[in-house]
Structure formats: C-alpha cells, structure tokens
Design a protein around this motif. Structure first.
Motif, short mmCIF file in Angstrom:
data_model
loop_
_atom_site.label_atom_id
_atom_site.label_comp_id
_atom_site.label_asym_id
_atom_site.label_seq_id
_atom_site.Cartn_x
_atom_site.Cartn_y
_atom_site.Cartn_z
N GLY A 62 17.47 6.83 -10.07
CA GLY A 62 17.93 8.38 -10.19
C GLY A 62 17.56 8.69 -8.55
N PRO A 63 18.08 9.91 -8.30
CA PRO A 63 17.28 10.58 -7.11
C PRO A 63 15.92 10.23 -7.43
CG PRO A 63 18.89 12.03 -8.04
CD PRO A 63 18.68 10.98 -9.18
N ASN A 64 14.93 9.79 -6.56
CA ASN A 64 13.90 9.56 -6.64
C ASN A 64 13.08 10.83 -7.14
OD1 ASN A 64 13.38 6.27 -6.20
ND2 ASN A 64 14.43 7.00 -4.43
N GLY A 65 12.40 10.92 -8.08
CA GLY A 65 11.62 12.11 -8.37
C GLY A 65 12.38 12.90 -9.38
N THR A 66 13.29 12.69 -9.70
CA THR A 66 14.07 13.40 -10.74
C THR A 66 13.09 13.90 -11.86
OG1 THR A 66 16.26 12.21 -10.45
CG2 THR A 66 16.02 13.82 -12.50
N PRO A 67 12.97 15.30 -12.12
CA PRO A 67 12.25 15.49 -13.01
C PRO A 67 12.74 15.15 -14.44
CG PRO A 67 12.62 17.42 -11.74
CD PRO A 67 13.53 16.37 -11.63
N LEU A 68 11.75 14.78 -15.41
CA LEU A 68 12.09 14.48 -16.65
C LEU A 68 12.64 15.99 -17.49
CD1 LEU A 68 11.91 11.99 -18.92
CD2 LEU A 68 9.83 13.15 -19.48
N GLU A 69 13.76 15.78 -18.10
CA GLU A 69 14.36 16.97 -18.77
C GLU A 69 13.47 17.15 -20.14
OE1 GLU A 69 18.38 16.34 -18.46
OE2 GLU A 69 18.46 15.95 -16.30
N GLY A 78 0.86 -1.25 -0.07
CA GLY A 78 -0.01 -0.05 -0.03
C GLY A 78 0.97 1.20 0.01
N VAL A 79 2.24 0.98 -0.03
CA VAL A 79 2.90 2.36 -0.08
C VAL A 79 3.56 2.23 -1.59
CG1 VAL A 79 5.05 3.56 0.65
CG2 VAL A 79 3.42 2.47 2.38
N LEU A 80 3.45 3.40 -2.43
CA LEU A 80 3.76 3.14 -3.80
C LEU A 80 4.95 3.93 -4.15
CD1 LEU A 80 0.30 4.14 -5.24
CD2 LEU A 80 1.33 1.91 -5.49
N HIS A 81 5.73 4.53 -3.15
CA HIS A 81 6.78 5.30 -3.33
C HIS A 81 7.71 4.53 -2.41
CE1 HIS A 81 6.33 9.32 -5.40
NE2 HIS A 81 5.20 8.91 -5.40
N THR A 82 9.18 4.79 -2.70
CA THR A 82 10.30 4.32 -1.64
C THR A 82 10.33 5.48 -0.91
OG1 THR A 82 11.32 3.23 -3.61
CG2 THR A 82 12.85 3.86 -1.48
N HIS A 94 6.81 11.37 -12.24
CA HIS A 94 7.25 10.18 -12.99
C HIS A 94 6.99 8.99 -12.13
CE1 HIS A 94 7.16 12.25 -16.85
NE2 HIS A 94 7.98 13.11 -16.33
N GLN A 95 6.71 9.37 -10.88
CA GLN A 95 6.30 8.20 -9.89
C GLN A 95 4.97 8.28 -9.56
OE1 GLN A 95 8.41 6.16 -9.57
NE2 GLN A 95 10.57 7.02 -9.70
N PRO A 96 4.43 7.17 -8.72
CA PRO A 96 3.02 7.20 -8.68
C PRO A 96 2.40 7.75 -7.40
CG PRO A 96 4.26 5.17 -7.74
CD PRO A 96 5.16 5.97 -8.59
N PRO A 97 1.25 8.56 -7.73
CA PRO A 97 0.86 9.25 -6.46
C PRO A 97 0.91 8.30 -5.42
CG PRO A 97 -1.10 8.27 -7.58
CD PRO A 97 0.14 7.87 -8.38
N GLN A 98 0.83 8.93 -3.96
CA GLN A 98 0.90 8.23 -2.51
C GLN A 98 -0.44 7.62 -2.46
OE1 GLN A 98 3.69 8.14 -1.04
NE2 GLN A 98 4.53 10.13 -1.29
N VAL A 99 -1.57 8.13 -2.72
CA VAL A 99 -2.90 7.63 -2.61
C VAL A 99 -3.43 7.39 -3.92
CG1 VAL A 99 -5.18 7.69 -1.67
CG2 VAL A 99 -2.93 8.47 -0.27
N PHE A 100 -3.76 6.00 -4.28
CA PHE A 100 -4.14 5.55 -5.68
C PHE A 100 -5.37 4.97 -4.99
CE2 PHE A 100 -4.44 3.14 -9.54
CZ PHE A 100 -4.72 4.04 -10.16
N ASP A 101 -6.74 5.72 -5.48
CA ASP A 101 -8.04 4.94 -4.95
C ASP A 101 -8.36 3.48 -5.32
OD1 ASP A 101 -9.81 6.00 -2.61
OD2 ASP A 101 -11.18 5.69 -4.49
#
Lengths: 214, 239
Positions: B232-239, A147-151, B21-28
């Motif tokens: 990558g550093p997680n969350g690196t924006p796409l250039e 349930g945790v999608l990020h690292t 380009h990573q998923p949301p924290q909450v995906f219903d």
C-alpha cells in the motif's frame, strides 16, 4: 537451463478466481504487509556487485553531472555503516524514464554506506519536473538499515534552486526544511558540481522523513 | 536483558503515525532501534509525480535460475528444499504485475554468506542464498530454495532469530515499496523475537508467516509455502 514453471500456470481463470475468493475470506486484502528491518546482511541480496550506480555508461541524457557526498549518522553521532540508500529521480530535463529498461541512465540507483557511514552518489542533476505544479529539482530516497523498522522515505533538494516554490517542501514544517537540502560545496568544478548531505537519524537536526496521506 | 516483556516494553508514544499497522520507529527491546529510529513522527504529505513513477527495472540481468536458489552451484545445497510462492497485490486487492522481487536468507545451518556474519555455523559451498524474479502479469511469483536455519544474534543474552527469509519488492511506483521478512508456521522463537514482535498488531504479524500449502509441493521433492504480500502506500489506515 531449466526454467521451472510457476505453480499457478495452467489454471483456468475461473479456478484462479475461485481460489482468490477463498483466499479473500481468510485475509483482509486491505491490510498492508508489515514492514520489517532490512537487517545487516542485505548486500548480497540487493547490491550484489556493489552499488547500483545511476551513471552506468556514456549514453546519457543531457544534464549537469553532480556528485552528492555525505554520511548516515545515528543518534550518538556514530556512522551507520550498514545503511542502504535507494534513489529515484528525473533526468536533467525533468523527465522520468519509465518506458523501457535503459542501461546507462534510468534515474534509479542504490548506494550502500561504507565503514565510515559515508556514501558518494554520482548522477545528473534532476531538472524541474513537470508535475501538476512544477517541483524543484530533487532526489527521492528510501533509507534502509539494521535497526530501522520502517521503509523510510524522503526527498533531497539542492540549496542553489528555487525551493520556496516546491509544493511538497511547503508541506514540511518550515523550521525542519533545512534537513532536506543538500549544500553546494565550494570545491565544485565546472564539470562536476558537488553537494553535501548528511542523514541524521535523531537529534536536533533529525532528517525529516515523509509519509503519504490519502 | 534476560527476558522480554513486550507489553511492558512497548511504548505507544513512540509509535509512528497512528493506526498505520506498521511498527514504531523505536522499539526498545530491539536495541539497534534506540539510536537509529527517528524520534519525530513521519511528516504527512501529498506526494508528487516522483513518488508515483518508477523505471522498468533493468539493473539485474535476471535469468531462469535466479528464482531457484538450489541450482546456482555445482552441487545440491544441504537442507530441506521448499517452494515459496504467492501473489503481490495492492491494499485494494488488485494484482501488481511484474513487480521486482528480491530475497536473501541464511543457509540451512543458519549462516549467511555475508562477510559480516560471524556465527560459526558452516557455510554451504552449494548455496549462496540470494534470488530474484519478476512477478508475472497477474502478480504471481515463485521461488525454489532451502529452508533457512535459526541463528543467534547479539541483541540480548541467548537471542535467536526465528528462521526467516528477507524480501524486497519494487512495485509500479517508487513508493509502492516493501521491505519485509517472511517467517515459518509454528516457530516457538517468534514470540520472543524483538524484530517480529516490533509490529504491535497481531493480525499484521500473522501475515508475515507463510502458510504450508500442499498445492505448491513438488511431490516427494519439496514442500510448498504460500506468502502473499500487499503493498500500500506505507501507512494506509485500516478502513
């Protein structure tokens, strides 16, 4: 024991580069691989023989022994019994053990939560690390769970240290800094100082999670 | 929930940092995220020495059979033998040498050896489903395993996870870190899987699918799949 060789072995450097170039035209190399949940069944893959303890033997660098206890709780206050904490820290003198595999203490550990969502981390209290600016003692933490999608990544500090001078904590909104500070327990003995820290995934006290900016 | 409409259910306001380009924290549609995904965004920081350093990973005693999941028991496991191989690189395309790669998976019947898996498909006494290896000096890695089966899970009515292999990669600094899942080409379950679909970017989702690659076949013995990972550093924006 049969060790099968890698399918890449035996290729000339020129051939490897040609293939990589071909690869690059199909795949933009700057797109990071997407993160996915660790799922509920990670234990046999990542903590096969139980936790990866930080203290693995008697040959320890100098430092104060500490015990950090707490729990991981979801947005309804229910314990998360399938979370994994991954820790990286400096030793008691603020040094990172990066040079060679050290069997008894290298500052790395993994701790799976139990049926009550609880964890117990026995370690050495990290020292002030010698960064560009001195960093207050802290543990680096990855939190993984179904349930945790990020690292998820954050730091844990200690309430009996001079955290007001820490360069990273200063970047966290002041009203939420408390969510990253472990509380020293009154039951601490001389030999092992105990601290308490809960992860709150949601709610008023939601733990701050961090992400690097370029 | 009898059907899933991902376009409808995806709420961009709950996304993590914009353009990561990573998923949301909450995906219903993935029910477990509702109470477990942090509701506040990740706090952007300039990191320090702790994030850039890592130990020489010695907590596994990795032997020659740890990257071959088909030879860990007396007999041969049931199912289709496959090679999963690829390269670990950073988001600039530079190889990451000696990364520690761990994987775990269900057996060919879709059953995990994990004690919490109650799916009544059979266990295979000749298959555990866990492997680990270090990438070589150029970032290459290779595993021999069995193609995992799909399995049902409790997320919604008749929910099935597409066949997948879990990967954990530890790179050169503590934050050069990836937890992900690898999928197989042409799987009709992918588009109805809330975990795979949690990533809003189709290009990112496509990169979670291994490619069949005949160069990695062992002729008359095993099929080869290529799966490259970019840390990558997680969350690196796409250039």
């Amino acid at each position: 024991m049969v060790h099968r060789s890698s399918p890449f072995e035996g290729l000339s450097p020129r051939e490897i580069m040609r293939r990589e170039q071909e690869e690059a035209t199909r795949q933009p190399a700057w797109l990071p691989t997407g993160t996915q949940t660790v799922g509920p069944y990670f234990h046999f893959g990542m903590v096969e023989r139980g936790d990866v303890p930080l203290i693995r033997g008697d040959n320890l660098p100098p430092g104060q022994r500490i015990r950090l206890t707490g729990a991981v709780l979801d947005g309804a206050g229910a314990p998360i019994n399938d979370a994994l904490l991954e820790i990286w820290q400096a030793d008691g003198r603020g040094r990172f053990h990066t040079e060679r595999a050290e069997p008894d203490f290298d500052g790395f550990g993994r701790f799976a939560t139990d049926a009550d969502g609880a964890f117990t981390i026995d370690t050495l209290k990290p020292g002030v690390s010698d960064d560009a600016l001195p960093a207050a003692p802290h543990l680096d933490v990855h939190l993984f769970a179904r349930g945790v999608l990020h690292t998820l990544f954050t730091r844990i500090y200690f309430d009996d240290e001079h955290n007001q001078h820490d360069p990273l904590l200063a970047q966290v909104p002041e009203e939420r800094r408390d969510t990253l500070i472990a509380r020293r327990s009154t039951t601490s003995s001389e030999d092992v100082v105990t601290y308490h820290f809960n992860f709150y995934m949601q709610g008023a006290a939601e733990t701050v999670f961090l992400i690097e900016q370029e | 929930m009898s059907s899933l409409d991902f376009d409808r259910d995806f709420d961009p306001r709950l996304n993590g940092p914009v353009e990561t380009h990573q998923p949301p924290q909450v995906f219903d549609p993935y029910v477990s995220t509702r109470l477990r995904g942090p509701r506040n965004g990740l706090i952007p920081i300039h990191s320090g020495l702790t994030e850039r350093t890592a130990p020489v990973y010695g907590f596994h005693n990795i032997g020659g059979e740890d990257n071959d999941l088909t030879v860990q028991h007396e007999g041969t496991p049931l199912g289709q033998k496959i090679i999963v191989a690829g390269r670990i690189r950073d988001t600039h395309g530079q190889p990451i040498p000696h990364a520690l790669i761990e994987l775990w998976q269900a057996n060919s019947a879709g059953r995990y050896i994990h004690k919490r898996d109650q799916h009544p498909a059979p266990l295979d006494p000749n298959f555990t489903g866990a492997g680990r290896t270090f990438a070589d000096a150029h970032g290459y890695y290779s595993f021999t395993t069995i193609r995992p089966g799909a399995y049902p899970w409790g997320n919604h009515y008749n929910a099935w996870r597409p066949a997948h292999i879990h990967f954990s990669v530890l790179g050169q600094g503590f934050r050069q870190r990836l937890i992900t899942q690898m999928y197989f080409p042409d799987d009709p379950l992918l588009e109805i899987d809330p975990i795979y679909m949690a990533n809003p970017d189709r290009r990112v989702r496509d990169l979670l699918i291994a490619r069949y690659d005949r160069r990695f076949d062992i002729p008359d013995n095993a099929l080869g799949f290529r799966f490259d990972m970019f840390l990558g550093p997680n969350g690196t924006p796409l250039e």
